[in-house]
Design a protein around this motif. Structure first.
Motif, PDB file in Angstrom:
ATOM      1  N   THR A  94     -27.386 -18.381  -5.859  1.00  0.00           N
ATOM      2  CA  THR A  94     -26.182 -19.218  -5.868  1.00  0.00           C
ATOM      3  C   THR A  94     -26.501 -20.621  -6.356  1.00  0.00           C
ATOM      4  O   THR A  94     -25.689 -21.245  -7.056  1.00  0.00           O
ATOM      5  CB  THR A  94     -25.550 -19.245  -4.465  1.00  0.00           C
ATOM      6  OG1 THR A  94     -25.138 -17.909  -4.113  1.00  0.00           O
ATOM      7  CG2 THR A  94     -24.332 -20.157  -4.428  1.00  0.00           C
ATOM      8  N   THR A  95     -27.673 -21.130  -6.023  1.00  0.00           N
ATOM      9  CA  THR A  95     -28.079 -22.452  -6.535  1.00  0.00           C
ATOM     10  C   THR A  95     -28.151 -22.433  -8.051  1.00  0.00           C
ATOM     11  O   THR A  95     -27.735 -23.392  -8.718  1.00  0.00           O
ATOM     12  CB  THR A  95     -29.436 -22.874  -5.951  1.00  0.00           C
ATOM     13  OG1 THR A  95     -29.329 -22.940  -4.523  1.00  0.00           O
ATOM     14  CG2 THR A  95     -29.863 -24.232  -6.486  1.00  0.00           C
ATOM     15  N   ALA A  96     -28.657 -21.349  -8.627  1.00  0.00           N
ATOM     16  CA  ALA A  96     -28.725 -21.235 -10.088  1.00  0.00           C
ATOM     17  C   ALA A  96     -27.321 -21.274 -10.690  1.00  0.00           C
ATOM     18  O   ALA A  96     -27.090 -21.941 -11.710  1.00  0.00           O
ATOM     19  CB  ALA A  96     -29.447 -19.951 -10.482  1.00  0.00           C
ATOM     20  N   LEU A  97     -26.373 -20.565 -10.067  1.00  0.00           N
ATOM     21  CA  LEU A  97     -24.993 -20.607 -10.561  1.00  0.00           C
ATOM     22  C   LEU A  97     -24.434 -22.015 -10.483  1.00  0.00           C
ATOM     23  O   LEU A  97     -23.792 -22.497 -11.422  1.00  0.00           O
ATOM     24  CB  LEU A  97     -24.108 -19.661  -9.753  1.00  0.00           C
ATOM     25  CG  LEU A  97     -24.354 -18.163  -9.845  1.00  0.00           C
ATOM     26  CD1 LEU A  97     -23.203 -17.412  -9.175  1.00  0.00           C
ATOM     27  CD2 LEU A  97     -24.524 -17.699 -11.273  1.00  0.00           C
ATOM     28  N   ARG A  98     -24.643 -22.676  -9.353  1.00  0.00           N
ATOM     29  CA  ARG A  98     -24.108 -24.027  -9.183  1.00  0.00           C
ATOM     30  C   ARG A  98     -24.742 -25.000 -10.167  1.00  0.00           C
ATOM     31  O   ARG A  98     -24.073 -25.918 -10.667  1.00  0.00           O
ATOM     32  CB  ARG A  98     -24.335 -24.493  -7.736  1.00  0.00           C
ATOM     33  CG  ARG A  98     -23.451 -23.744  -6.745  1.00  0.00           C
ATOM     34  CD  ARG A  98     -23.762 -24.127  -5.297  1.00  0.00           C
ATOM     35  NE  ARG A  98     -23.539 -25.549  -5.062  1.00  0.00           N
ATOM     36  CZ  ARG A  98     -22.368 -26.096  -4.830  1.00  0.00           C
ATOM     37  NH1 ARG A  98     -21.268 -25.351  -4.811  1.00  0.00           N
ATOM     38  NH2 ARG A  98     -22.260 -27.395  -4.610  1.00  0.00           N
ATOM     39  N   ALA A  99     -26.008 -24.799 -10.474  1.00  0.00           N
ATOM     40  CA  ALA A  99     -26.663 -25.648 -11.472  1.00  0.00           C
ATOM     41  C   ALA A  99     -26.051 -25.433 -12.846  1.00  0.00           C
ATOM     42  O   ALA A  99     -25.790 -26.388 -13.592  1.00  0.00           O
ATOM     43  CB  ALA A  99     -28.165 -25.360 -11.506  1.00  0.00           C
ATOM     44  N   LEU A 100     -25.780 -24.180 -13.188  1.00  0.00           N
ATOM     45  CA  LEU A 100     -25.176 -23.889 -14.484  1.00  0.00           C
ATOM     46  C   LEU A 100     -23.781 -24.478 -14.606  1.00  0.00           C
ATOM     47  O   LEU A 100     -23.361 -24.886 -15.694  1.00  0.00           O
ATOM     48  CB  LEU A 100     -25.116 -22.376 -14.713  1.00  0.00           C
ATOM     49  CG  LEU A 100     -26.419 -21.712 -15.171  1.00  0.00           C
ATOM     50  CD1 LEU A 100     -26.298 -20.205 -15.079  1.00  0.00           C
ATOM     51  CD2 LEU A 100     -26.766 -22.141 -16.592  1.00  0.00           C
ATOM     52  N   LEU A 101     -23.061 -24.552 -13.499  1.00  0.00           N
ATOM     53  CA  LEU A 101     -21.698 -25.081 -13.522  1.00  0.00           C
ATOM     54  C   LEU A 101     -21.649 -26.584 -13.282  1.00  0.00           C
ATOM     55  O   LEU A 101     -20.565 -27.163 -13.164  1.00  0.00           O
ATOM     56  CB  LEU A 101     -20.850 -24.354 -12.477  1.00  0.00           C
ATOM     57  CG  LEU A 101     -20.643 -22.855 -12.722  1.00  0.00           C
ATOM     58  CD1 LEU A 101     -19.896 -22.222 -11.555  1.00  0.00           C
ATOM     59  CD2 LEU A 101     -19.907 -22.604 -14.031  1.00  0.00           C
ATOM     60  N   GLY A 102     -22.808 -27.221 -13.210  1.00  0.00           N
ATOM     61  CA  GLY A 102     -22.847 -28.671 -13.041  1.00  0.00           C
ATOM     62  C   GLY A 102     -22.444 -29.134 -11.665  1.00  0.00           C
ATOM     63  O   GLY A 102     -22.013 -30.283 -11.493  1.00  0.00           O
ATOM     64  N   LEU A 103     -22.588 -28.287 -10.657  1.00  0.00           N
ATOM     65  CA  LEU A 103     -22.152 -28.613  -9.299  1.00  0.00           C
ATOM     66  C   LEU A 103     -23.281 -29.152  -8.426  1.00  0.00           C
ATOM     67  O   LEU A 103     -23.013 -29.597  -7.298  1.00  0.00           O
ATOM     68  CB  LEU A 103     -21.538 -27.378  -8.636  1.00  0.00           C
ATOM     69  CG  LEU A 103     -20.288 -26.820  -9.332  1.00  0.00           C
ATOM     70  CD1 LEU A 103     -19.829 -25.544  -8.654  1.00  0.00           C
ATOM     71  CD2 LEU A 103     -19.169 -27.862  -9.333  1.00  0.00           C
ATOM     72  N   VAL A 104     -24.513 -29.059  -8.898  1.00  0.00           N
ATOM     73  CA  VAL A 104     -25.638 -29.669  -8.194  1.00  0.00           C
ATOM     74  C   VAL A 104     -26.471 -30.454  -9.201  1.00  0.00           C
ATOM     75  O   VAL A 104     -26.535 -30.109 -10.386  1.00  0.00           O
ATOM     76  CB  VAL A 104     -26.526 -28.622  -7.477  1.00  0.00           C
ATOM     77  CG1 VAL A 104     -25.780 -27.932  -6.359  1.00  0.00           C
ATOM     78  CG2 VAL A 104     -27.076 -27.594  -8.461  1.00  0.00           C
ATOM     79  N   ARG A 105     -27.105 -31.498  -8.718  1.00  0.00           N
ATOM     80  CA  ARG A 105     -27.929 -32.329  -9.588  1.00  0.00           C
ATOM     81  C   ARG A 105     -29.290 -31.672  -9.795  1.00  0.00           C
ATOM     82  O   ARG A 105     -29.910 -31.185  -8.850  1.00  0.00           O
ATOM     83  CB  ARG A 105     -28.116 -33.716  -8.960  1.00  0.00           C
ATOM     84  CG  ARG A 105     -28.896 -34.698  -9.833  1.00  0.00           C
ATOM     85  CD  ARG A 105     -28.996 -36.053  -9.163  1.00  0.00           C
ATOM     86  NE  ARG A 105     -29.769 -35.981  -7.941  1.00  0.00           N
ATOM     87  CZ  ARG A 105     -31.108 -36.060  -7.900  1.00  0.00           C
ATOM     88  NH1 ARG A 105     -31.807 -36.208  -9.009  1.00  0.00           N
ATOM     89  NH2 ARG A 105     -31.729 -35.984  -6.731  1.00  0.00           N
ATOM     90  N   LEU A 106     -29.728 -31.662 -11.045  1.00  0.00           N
ATOM     91  CA  LEU A 106     -31.052 -31.131 -11.352  1.00  0.00           C
ATOM     92  C   LEU A 106     -32.118 -32.181 -11.074  1.00  0.00           C
ATOM     93  O   LEU A 106     -31.949 -33.356 -11.401  1.00  0.00           O
ATOM     94  CB  LEU A 106     -31.134 -30.700 -12.814  1.00  0.00           C
ATOM     95  CG  LEU A 106     -30.257 -29.533 -13.274  1.00  0.00           C
ATOM     96  CD1 LEU A 106     -30.503 -29.242 -14.751  1.00  0.00           C
ATOM     97  CD2 LEU A 106     -30.492 -28.290 -12.437  1.00  0.00           C
TER      98      LEU A 106
END
Length: 273
Positions: free
Chosen positions: A46-58
């Motif tokens: 789920t973190t990978a999905l959120r990263a792809l959607l710009g919902l978490v900071r890399l």
């Protein structure tokens, strides 16, 4: 892979409270391709999905959607390009099924424009494809878990996106509707050229539909290949910390079977005589 890249993670790292939820993870999903993201609980899916959607900071690496950094997308533009169905969602207020599906047209309408014939047709088409036309007019709080899940899928289809992101989309679905959903996703990928990224714990199902599996463990990609080469017994037994057997079927797909532990491994003791 065919077509241009819809989603790209390149050595993406995400840390929460100092711990890595995603560590130098890379994956790519092309237009016209279905990729399933699999792995045990807490693997970082789920973190990978959120990263792809710009919902978490890399904290390192990059994430892109159709060649643009994920965080740079205006949310309304991203919603026209990508439809996402989250793992969990509860209705926020009383609303009917058809009104819920119509919300999928909001990115195309904005706050002021009334729905037109194109929007009405898109909603009807989405409801038909998700097999929920018979639910039209029902209040969503009267639906079963499986019915609610299919309504959410229909809302995503009503967006008419270029890519789909589905997090455990078959939760609460029975066997028929689970298979119909994956058949639908496969048809959208094959016929319409959509990119689809699906998170699922149902390895046997995604092995039959996905072009590739990306296996995550402890935030790292440990395998990225066609299902038959990812679903290896030794690798799966190690990643899931449970013995697994794998059978290769005549149609080229593979199916896995979790094995029973010997009685002694459960800590069972013989009853005193």
């Amino acid at each position: 892979m065919s077509g241009a890249a819809a989603f790209v993670l390149d050595r993406a790292t995400v840390r929460h409270a100092g711990a890595s939820a995603l560590e130098a993870a890379s994956l790519r999903v092309a237009a016209g391709e279905c990729v399933a993201l699999v792995g045990p609980n807490g693997a970082g899916k789920t973190t990978a999905l959120r990263a792809l959607l710009g919902l978490v900071r890399l904290d390192g690496g990059r994430a892109e959607v159709f060649g643009r950094p994920s965080a740079a997308w205006p949310r309304d533009e991203l919603a026209r390009a990508v439809a996402a169905v989250a793992q969990r969602e509860e209705p926020a207020f009383p609303i009917t099924v058809d009104e819920t599906v119509a919300l999928g047209r909001y990115p195309h309408l904005g706050p002021w424009r009334a729905p037109g014939a194109t929007d009405v047709a898109a909603v009807a088409r989405a409801m038909r494809r998700a097999d929920i036309l018979h639910l039209e007019g029902r209040w969503v709080d009267t639906l079963s878990g499986g019915e609610w899940q299919r309504v959410r899928i229909a809302r995503a289809l009503a967006q008419e996106p270029r890519a789909l992101v589905l997090d455990e989309p078959t939760a609460s679905l029975d066997l028929r509707h689970e298979m119909e959903l994956f058949e639908l996703v496969a048809d959208l990928v094959r016929r319409d050229g959509l990119a689809a990224l699906v998170v699922s714990h149902h390895l046997n199902v995604v092995a039959r539909f996905a072009d590739r599996l990306v296996l995550l463990a402890a935030g790292r990609v440990v395998a990225d290949d066609v299902p038959a080469r990812v679903l290896e017994a030794e690798r799966l037994s190690r990643v899931y910390d449970w013995p697994v057997a794998v059978q290769h079927l005549a149609d080229g797909t593979v199916q896995l079977y979790p094995e029973r532990l010997p009685l002694a491994d459960h800590g069972e003791k013989e009853s005193p005589s």
